[in-house]
Design an enzyme around this catalytic site. Structure first.
Site, mmCIF file in Angstrom:
data_model
loop_
_atom_site.group_PDB
_atom_site.id
_atom_site.type_symbol
_atom_site.label_atom_id
_atom_site.label_comp_id
_atom_site.label_asym_id
_atom_site.label_seq_id
_atom_site.Cartn_x
_atom_site.Cartn_y
_atom_site.Cartn_z
ATOM 1 N N LYS A 70 35.205 35.777 45.183
ATOM 2 C CA LYS A 70 33.775 35.206 44.869
ATOM 3 C C LYS A 70 32.794 36.319 45.654
ATOM 4 O O LYS A 70 31.556 36.366 45.164
ATOM 5 C CB LYS A 70 33.584 33.922 45.539
ATOM 6 N N LYS A 106 28.992 28.441 47.934
ATOM 7 C CA LYS A 106 30.277 28.233 47.312
ATOM 8 C C LYS A 106 31.441 28.175 48.497
ATOM 9 O O LYS A 106 31.239 28.865 49.446
ATOM 10 C CB LYS A 106 30.500 28.828 46.040
ATOM 11 N N ARG A 107 32.540 27.934 47.855
ATOM 12 C CA ARG A 107 33.689 28.211 48.939
ATOM 13 C C ARG A 107 33.708 29.799 49.233
ATOM 14 O O ARG A 107 33.318 30.696 48.505
ATOM 15 C CB ARG A 107 35.005 27.886 48.588
ATOM 16 N N HIS A 158 42.903 25.473 36.361
ATOM 17 C CA HIS A 158 41.743 25.800 37.150
ATOM 18 C C HIS A 158 41.822 27.463 37.623
ATOM 19 O O HIS A 158 40.742 27.703 38.351
ATOM 20 C CB HIS A 158 41.446 24.958 38.172
ATOM 21 N N THR A 208 30.706 25.888 38.617
ATOM 22 C CA THR A 208 29.646 24.979 38.240
ATOM 23 C C THR A 208 28.378 24.893 38.751
ATOM 24 O O THR A 208 27.560 24.403 38.561
ATOM 25 C CB THR A 208 30.229 23.505 38.520
ATOM 26 N N LYS A 223 24.350 24.307 38.123
ATOM 27 C CA LYS A 223 23.501 23.437 38.765
ATOM 28 C C LYS A 223 22.156 24.419 39.041
ATOM 29 O O LYS A 223 21.019 23.814 38.839
ATOM 30 C CB LYS A 223 23.770 23.108 40.070
HETATM 31 C C1 LIG Z 1 29.181 22.816 42.839
HETATM 32 C C2 LIG Z 1 29.853 22.552 43.905
HETATM 33 C C3 LIG Z 1 31.095 23.695 44.144
HETATM 34 C C4 LIG Z 1 31.374 24.607 43.245
HETATM 35 O O1 LIG Z 1 30.526 25.973 43.377
HETATM 36 P P1 LIG Z 1 31.007 26.907 42.732
HETATM 37 O O2 LIG Z 1 30.012 28.017 42.993
HETATM 38 O O3 LIG Z 1 30.857 26.945 41.108
HETATM 39 O O4 LIG Z 1 32.422 27.381 43.136
HETATM 40 C C5 LIG Z 1 31.496 23.568 45.650
HETATM 41 N N1 LIG Z 1 31.226 22.668 46.435
HETATM 42 C C6 LIG Z 1 30.264 21.950 46.397
HETATM 43 C C7 LIG Z 1 29.539 21.049 47.754
HETATM 44 C C8 LIG Z 1 29.431 21.906 45.276
HETATM 45 O O5 LIG Z 1 28.390 20.960 45.081
#
Ligand SMILES: *Cc1c(COP(=O)(O)O)cnc(C)c1O
Length: 837
Positions: free
Chosen positions: A567, A561-562, A370, A669, A673
């Protein structure tokens, strides 16, 4: 949220509808006898719990049916090993997948309750940090929907990812006692438990056959007890399960102390053993090397392998046939100790010879990588490893010795490459490299997006590709359209189904059929209306979560996101500051009104990430109070980002921020979405953004910034951020504003670490990408003013998002790695049955 299209959601047959009366009876039964309420003083909470138990009965019927089917057909099975499952809420997903949403909505309406309010009572199961754990959850949904015999294995943490609150702009962490009110869907399997050993020593003996055998004698034993979570497929009767292990003190262990009369010590030690499953490690992409974490990993893997082997032995096959019946997928290196554990079982318990044992093991496991970030690659100090798992260390040394001997003999690697592939990192502190163990012990190794899979083969695993060219492959991530469209955005799902029917729910490529309507003015209007409704709903949520009023017709620009430096949330907020300055300096300029939304948690020990959260909150405080920019710019940080919040934010977004430094984000991911919900992406050529660009076309996405090779070259040549700062007067000024405490009047100097890092090191090349990002954002603002063109791009994003269904991803894993079948769908009606009281 109103689901008003029976074709999409309500899959009940006529006979089922006739049985609704008995469902009501079942619900009333649980309300009275499980929850212990009478019909007076009912709260949403009571309805939620009774409904949870009613649905649990349904799930268990189908779970048992599915298990029976697997027993009869005995297909090859896959076990998805993951230390994280970020499931979020369960009830609405179960209602949708079982086809009961409308029915239950009606039933509750009849007694004066609104299902939407009832669903809000559920606490998220946040047993994961972010993308990696959410991927595991999406995969479970897709496996059940595709009738793949696939099961999740993990840990039942008492405390999931911490709850985030913001005080004085800073993140505070609060415990997440997610199961405090009980988990209605959980099936506690008290009869399924295994003991797991730790510490101790190894002994040698001569076996009956005259062979030298090794035994591990642990001196601590803990019980792993199974808790199952039924995983219903969509519109099929398949219900698989996620099995999570909870630590329980083992009785043999406690008896020792009781025998010595030390009652208090026995009780204390009981709670110490149970600490193993107490809390999820809140680190995202950084490795910490703490012994409790390695204990968690071994605990999960040891219990799971015992469970799997017991199931396999029911069929009385020979162990050499194991790879024909079982595949195990390792979600990152966290469960990779499983490779050494299965060897230990074969060598020590089964008294097998090394070669046949290794042959089986290396056909059973596969490994998903990952990350390419070096600080995220797990390694354990040999000294620590040896204390906790002495026999496993011996086995790892033997695996390594045999492997290195073989590659030396083949002469395909240089001496420096041999050092790179060794499981043991030499130096004054020897370490066990888990990624190397995972590669050597696996049948297949995959990255999570095309770019990422290429990159790992060129960088961290380059030497390995010369030894095992056939192992490496790509499996681009995906998301489940059930949660991320049907559940999160029912209005959009219903608009789509009105135009193209329902098949997209299990074949997301069918969204392509929307392209024919892209120029249809009525359809565009309906589309705009659905988006505007979602934006209003998001405005309402922002108001209730933060007190901030936003303009729902503004450009809603979202980065959730985190928090991590790679990022680059910092790049986003710097550009917000630039925009703020421009409006202040030129109050009459035409500006596209914009609401910039942030959400995300930082690891509690990640100083810089937490400081960036504070900067965002402080900028928001200044900007949102400034009358000069009101109506044109708002900045919002929504606390406690989690799955259920993502489901509410994403449908109301116009712009998706995917702005990591090229070459650092493995896939992403959330980018998928947003695309599926009609937001346009602004992003770098990183992770799956590259494939989103390929699918959607350059006119329908905003790509900016350095490419991966340019990033590498720039770093190699000795990157100097000041060159870029001095080329852009705006950029220079906003950095000075930060240094001169414009956003930290009350705490002078708090942000100087941010200023210093940008000026002196800037590891993630924000300064090099700033101008390109800023110009691209200006283009976004321009384009957003042309509503029709923007709406067309939005439609095309959804129409071309088919590739990013996790159903596609799971089909690829099933066919190319696991070799497991997709069984036939048995329509849910066939086994419809309500338990009788
Ligand atoms: C989809 C999702 C992530 C992943 O987000 P990225 O922007 O791809 O890092 C992290 N936390 C939650 C709660 C999510 O639903």
């Amino acid at each position: 949220m109103v689901v008003n299209n029976p074709r999409l959601i309500n899959l009940l047959s006529e006979e089922q509808k006739a049985d609704l009366a008995s469902m009501e009876k079942q619900f009333a039964h649980h309300l009275e006898y499980t929850i212990g309420k009478n019909r007076y003083n009912l709260k949403n909470e009571d309805i939620y719990k009774a409904l949870g138990h009613t649905i649990r009965d349904f799930l268990i019927d189908r779970l048992n049916f599915t298990q029976e089917r697997y027993r009869e057909q005995n297909p090859k099975k896959v076990f998805y090993f993951s230390l994280e499952f970020l499931m979020g809420r369960t009830l609405m997903n179960a209602l949708i997948n079982l086809g009961l949403y409308e029915t239950i909505q009606e039933m509750l309406r009849g007694i004066g309750f609104d299902l939407t309010d009832v669903l809000e009572f559920e606490t998220d199961a946040g047993l994961g940090n972010g993308g990696l754990g959410r991927l595991a959850a999406c995969f479970l949904d897709s496996m059940a929907t595709l009738n793949v015999p696939g099961f999740g294995y993990g840990i039942r943490y008492d405390y999931g990812i911490f709850n985030q609150i913001i005080a004085n702009g800073s993140q505070l962490e609060m415990p997440d006692h997610w199961d405090a009110d009980g988990v209605p869907y959980e099936v506690v399997r008290s009869d399924i438990s295994f003991s797991v050993g730790f510490f101790g020593h190894t002994e040698t003996r001569v076996s009956g056959k005259g062979k030298i055998q090794h035994d591990w004698v642990p001196d601590e034993t803990v019980l792993a007890s199974a808790h199952d979570y039924p995983i219903p497929g969509f519109n099929t009767s398949t219900v698989n399960y996620l099995r999570l292990w909870a630590a329980k003190s083992s009785e043999e262990f406690n008896l020792d102390y009781f025998n010595h009369g030390d009652y208090m010590k026995a009780v204390q030690d009981k709670s110490i053993s149970e600490n193993i499953s107490k809390v999820l490690y809140p680190n995202d992409t950084t490795e910490q090397g703490k012994v409790l974490r390695l204990k968690q990993q071994y605990f999960m893997v040891c219990a799971s392998l015992q469970d799997i082997l017991i199931q396999f032995r029911e069929f009385k096959y020979n162990l050499k046939d194991l790879p024909d019946f079982i595949a195990i997928q390792l979600n990152d290196t966290h469960p990779s100790i499983g490779i050494a554990e299965l060897m230990r079982i074969f060598l020590d318990n089964e008294e097998m010879d090394w070669e046949p044992a290794w042959e089986i093991v290396t056909k059973v496991f596969s490994y998903t990588n990952h990350t390419v970030l070096p600080e995220a690659l797990e390694s354990w100090r040999v000294e620590l490893f040896e204390k906790l798992l002495p026999r496993h260390l011996e086995i790892i040394y033997e695996i390594n010795y045999r492997f290195l001997t073989e590659v030396r003999n083949k002469g395909i690697l240089t001496e420096s490459e041999i050092q790179q592939v060794s499981i043991i990192e030499e130096g004054n502190e020897k370490r066990v490299r888990m990624a190397n163990l995972a590669v050597i012990g696996s049948y297949r190794v995959n990255g999570v997006a095309a770019l990422h899979s290429d990159l790992i083969q060129k960088t961290i695993f380059h030497a390995f590709t010369k030894v095992f060219p056939e192992k490496f492959n790509n499996k681009t991530n995906g998301i489940t359209p059930r949660r991320w469209l049907l559940q999160s955005n029912p209005n959009l799902a219903n608009l789509i189904s009105k135009k193209i029917g329902n098949e997209f729910t299990t074949d997301l490529y069918r969204l392509k059929d929307l392209e024919k309507f892209v120029d249809d003015a009525d359809f565009q209007n309906d589309w705009k209306q659905v988006k505007f409704t979602a934006k209003n709903e998001l405005a309402r949520i922002i108001k209730s979560e933060t007190g901030i009023t936003i303009d729902p017709s503004s450009l809603i620009d979202v980065q959730i996101k985190r928090f991590h430096e790679y990022k680059r949330q910092l790049l986003n907020i710097l550009r917000v500051i630039a925009l703020y300055r421009r409006i202040k300096e030129n109050p009459n300029a035409e500006v596209t009104p914009r609401t910039v939304v942030f959400g995300g948690k930082a690891a509690p020990g990640y100083y810089m990430a937490k400081l960036i959260i504070k900067l965002i909150n402080n900028v928001a405080w200044v900007v949102n109070r400034d009358k000069d920019v009101a109506e044109r710019l708002k900045v919002v940080f929504i606390p406690n980002y989690r799955v259920s919040l993502a489901e509410k934010i994403i449908p109301g977004s116009n712009l998706s921020e995917q702005i990591s430094t090229a070459g650092t984000e493995a896939s992403g991911t959330s980018n998928m979405k947003f695309m599926l919900n009609g937001a346009l992406t602004i992003g770098t050529l990183d992770g799956a953004n590259v494939e989103i660009l390929e699918e959607v076309g350059a006119e329908n996405i905003y790509i900016f910034g350095l490419h991966t090779e340019e990033v590498f070259r720039m770093k190699e040549a000795g990157y100097n951020p000041t060159n870029f700062i001095h080329q852009n007067e705006d950029l220079h000024r906003i950095l000075l504003m930060i240094r001169e405490n414009f956003f930290s009047m009350g705490e002078p100097g708090v942000f100087s670490p941010i200023y210093d890092s940008l000026f002196y090191t800037d590891n993630y090349l924000l300064m090099a990408d700033f101008t390109s990002y800023d110009e691209t954002q200006n283009r976004v603002a321009q384009d957003f003013r042309d509503e029709t063109t923007w709406t067309k791009k939005s439609i095309l994003n959804v129409a071309r998002s088919g590739k990013f269904s996790s159903d596609r991803t799971i089909r690829e894993y099933a066919k190319e790695i696991w070799k497991v079948p997709l069984l036939d769908t048995i329509p849910p009606q066939t086994i419809y049955k309500l338990p009788q009281n």
